[in-house]
Design an enzyme around this catalytic site. Structure first.
Site, PDB file in Angstrom:
ATOM      1  N   ASP A   1       0.845  -1.198   0.000  1.00  0.00           N
ATOM      2  CA  ASP A   1       0.000   0.000   0.000  1.00  0.00           C
ATOM      3  C   ASP A   1       0.877   1.244   0.000  1.00  0.00           C
ATOM      4  OD1 ASP A   1      -2.352   1.448   0.057  1.00  0.00           O
ATOM      5  OD2 ASP A   1      -2.403   1.518   2.238  1.00  0.00           O
TER       6      ASP A   1
ATOM      7  N   HIS B   1      -3.535  14.110   0.051  1.00  0.00           N
ATOM      8  CA  HIS B   1      -3.884  13.247   1.192  1.00  0.00           C
ATOM      9  C   HIS B   1      -2.785  13.301   2.254  1.00  0.00           C
ATOM     10  CE1 HIS B   1      -5.223   9.814   3.559  1.00  0.00           C
ATOM     11  NE2 HIS B   1      -4.044   9.239   3.377  1.00  0.00           N
TER      12      HIS B   1
ATOM     13  N   GLU C   1     -10.568   4.086   2.575  1.00  0.00           N
ATOM     14  CA  GLU C   1      -9.612   4.881   1.802  1.00  0.00           C
ATOM     15  C   GLU C   1      -9.859   4.597   0.330  1.00  0.00           C
ATOM     16  OE1 GLU C   1      -5.618   4.105   3.267  1.00  0.00           O
ATOM     17  OE2 GLU C   1      -5.825   5.696   4.768  1.00  0.00           O
TER      18      GLU C   1
ATOM     19  N   GLU D   1      -8.831   4.227  -3.214  1.00  0.00           N
ATOM     20  CA  GLU D   1      -7.564   3.991  -3.914  1.00  0.00           C
ATOM     21  C   GLU D   1      -7.818   3.260  -5.226  1.00  0.00           C
ATOM     22  OE1 GLU D   1      -4.325   2.383  -1.652  1.00  0.00           O
ATOM     23  OE2 GLU D   1      -5.069   3.165   0.259  1.00  0.00           O
TER      24      GLU D   1
ATOM     25  N   ASP E   1      -9.124   0.553   0.920  1.00  0.00           N
ATOM     26  CA  ASP E   1      -8.183   0.140   1.968  1.00  0.00           C
ATOM     27  C   ASP E   1      -8.782   0.516   3.325  1.00  0.00           C
ATOM     28  OD1 ASP E   1      -5.784  -0.742   3.130  1.00  0.00           O
ATOM     29  OD2 ASP E   1      -4.989   1.297   3.155  1.00  0.00           O
TER      30      ASP E   1
ATOM     31  N   ARG F   1      -8.703   3.904  12.389  1.00  0.00           N
ATOM     32  CA  ARG F   1      -7.866   5.057  12.740  1.00  0.00           C
ATOM     33  C   ARG F   1      -7.382   5.045  14.179  1.00  0.00           C
ATOM     34  NH1 ARG F   1      -6.236   6.167   7.866  1.00  0.00           N
ATOM     35  NH2 ARG F   1      -7.918   6.756   6.461  1.00  0.00           N
TER      36      ARG F   1
ATOM     37  N   GLN G   1      -4.691   2.443  14.490  1.00  0.00           N
ATOM     38  CA  GLN G   1      -3.532   2.968  13.751  1.00  0.00           C
ATOM     39  C   GLN G   1      -2.749   3.996  14.578  1.00  0.00           C
ATOM     40  OE1 GLN G   1      -4.727   4.641   9.981  1.00  0.00           O
ATOM     41  NE2 GLN G   1      -2.670   5.238   9.373  1.00  0.00           N
TER      42      GLN G   1
ATOM     43  N   LYS H   1      -4.837  -1.966   9.316  1.00  0.00           N
ATOM     44  CA  LYS H   1      -5.164  -2.099   7.903  1.00  0.00           C
ATOM     45  C   LYS H   1      -5.120  -3.543   7.440  1.00  0.00           C
ATOM     46  CE  LYS H   1      -3.685   2.561   6.921  1.00  0.00           C
ATOM     47  NZ  LYS H   1      -4.486   3.127   5.830  1.00  0.00           N
TER      48      LYS H   1
ATOM     49  N   THR I   1      -9.249  -5.561   2.810  1.00  0.00           N
ATOM     50  CA  THR I   1      -9.032  -4.641   1.687  1.00  0.00           C
ATOM     51  C   THR I   1      -9.949  -5.125   0.582  1.00  0.00           C
ATOM     52  OG1 THR I   1      -6.704  -4.404   2.317  1.00  0.00           O
ATOM     53  CG2 THR I   1      -7.310  -3.689   0.096  1.00  0.00           C
TER      54      THR I   1
ATOM     55  N   GLU J   1     -10.236  12.667   6.526  1.00  0.00           N
ATOM     56  CA  GLU J   1     -10.092  14.009   5.963  1.00  0.00           C
ATOM     57  C   GLU J   1     -11.442  14.719   5.855  1.00  0.00           C
ATOM     58  OE1 GLU J   1      -7.847  11.747   2.873  1.00  0.00           O
ATOM     59  OE2 GLU J   1      -7.102  13.755   2.402  1.00  0.00           O
TER      60      GLU J   1
END
Ligand code: CA
Length: 423
Positions: free
Chosen positions: A133, A140, A206, A208, A240, A244, A247, A260, A264, A371
């Site tokens: 990843d 970002h 996420e 991607e 993904d 949070r 993390q 993570k 996925t 975000e």
């Protein structure tokens, strides 16, 4: 014979101009139907799946090993290399053309080889060898950096010099439609003195794109720009999923691990690099100029529109929460692949490279809830009375992507995932 990307080519199968799967696309996937046959390789055309195994059985596709289409993944076909990929796509395009009678006028073969998409089950299209990843959107990385380190230290000093990444888990890459169980892990909010273990409270997505690597590299050898490009078989949409809170506590000093590793999701159709070629655009100007091994002589970004929507259980329809474009990526997929092999690391058939969250310069172009809700401080309103900072149980997240041609679109379909309780 016209090139398969030629916008004037038409199929005898009617395809709506809004469909993601016109004859200019021809993405590969793995499907099974109600006929009891094992999962096998097919190509999407309009509302149908073209069964390549049936065509190969009937000697309509010239590949050395027709068995590659009976496989439950694209890996054996990808192993045959870029010349075969291109030749096969040209042959499929010919067989589907409105002015080519071979399949069009053969009713028996049509019955066997064209399966209505509504009745098929789509499987994971690739046996994922390894999953890496990246973190290649400057917008970002800047947004996340501002939130966690402040405006002056937003980008780490290495970020503008190489595509940053970590090695993820291939074992939990799943196909669109697979339910995602809320992960559990160690949580330690900044206010708490000690960690506790429990369900994630700040679950995120996420947005991607995923690169599917179709050819191997040799251990110890670097790749040129050209070699890396030719190893790329195609692209998928990739979510993904990210925890949070897990993390935030675990990522020092080696980066994300359990945050993570739990899931996925990817879209079921692999859109080939060749089909995306007409939509190739230059990426952002890279300043400072990258080291020589990362420099590009050709554009490798794509004008590919992306859209994310979210639907909670009590909403009648999904609300769009992001609309952005793959073209904003600072580091291209080719640069990522060149960098990945630069130490001598082997790349394998079936490797999956996540682009990194794709955010654009504007506020409505942010590719994660982290975000969008600015780390939970600005809830996003989805519908009257329904707002979110992070994902809740029952939420369904859908990503879509497509390149807009003149009167047609080369699209990816969607990648969907619904959150279920940690249990
Ligand atoms: Ca990511």
């Amino acid at each position: 014979m016209p090139h398969p990307n030629d916008p004037s080519v038409r199929s005898f199968i009617p395809v709506d101009p809004a469909s993601d799967f016109p004859i200019q696309n021809l993405p590969y996937g793995v499907f099974s139907a109600r006929d009891g046959l094992a999962p096998r390789v097919g190509v999407a055309i309009g509302d149908y799946v073209l069964d390549l195994w049936q065509l190969a059985q009937d000697c309509r596709i010239d590949v050395v090993e027709p068995g590659v289409f009976a496989a439950p993944s694209l890996n054996p076909f990808m192993a045959l290399g870029p010349e075969v990929w291109s030749r096969t796509r040209a042959r499929i395009s010919e067989l589907l053309r409105h002015d080519h009678p071979e399949l069009r006028d053969n009713e028996k073969l049509r019955q066997r080889a064209l399966v209505p998409m509504a009745g098929v089950k789509l499987h994971l299209p690739v046996a994922v060898a390894g999953y890496t990843d990246f973190y290649s959107s400057k917008e970002h990385a800047t947004n996340v950096g501002v939130m966690f380190r402040g405006k002056d230290n937003a980008l780490q000093p290495n970020w503008l010099h190489m595509p940053i990444a970590y090695n993820g888990r291939a074992s939990t890459v799943v196909v669109s439609g697979t339910k995602v169980r809320r992960p559990r892990g160690q949580l330690k909010p900044p206010s708490a003195e000690l960690p506790t273990f429990g369900p994630c409270k700040r679950l995120d997505f996420e947005l991607e794109m995923g690169v599917v690597v179709g050819q191997p590299s040799v251990m110890g050898e670097m790749l040129t720009e050209r070699q890396a490009e030719e190893m790329i078989f195609g692209f998928v949409l990739l979510n993904d999923w990210s925890a949070r809170d897990i993390q935030q506590w675990e990522y020092v000093p080696l980066g994300p691990f359990q945050a993570k590793a739990f899931a996925t999701s990817i879209s079921p159709w692999i859109v080939t690099r060749e089909a995306l070629q007409p939509f190739c655009v230059p990426g952002p100007v890279q300043d400072p100029v990258p080291l020589p091994y990362l420099q590009q002589t050709q554009p490798h970004n794509y004008d590919l529109q992306l859209d994310v929507s979210l639907r909670a259980v009590d909403m009648n329809e999904a609300a769009r929460i992001c609309r952005t474009n793959f073209k904003y990526m600072y580091w291209s997929s080719v640069q990522q692949l060149v960098h990945h092999a630069s130490s001598g690391c082997t790349m394998n058939i079936g490797d999956l490279l996540g682009s990194g969250t794709i955010s654009g310069p504007d506020k409505d172009q942010r590719g994660s809830l982290l975000e969008i809700s600015w780390n939970g401080s600005e809830p996003v309103e989805l519908a009257s009375g329904v707002s979110r900072t992070f994902l809740e149980d029952g939420d369904s997240l859908v990503m879509r992507g497509w390149c807009e041609g003149d009167g047609y679109r080369v699209g990816f379909g969607e990648v969907e995932g619904t959150i279920v309780a940690a249990g």
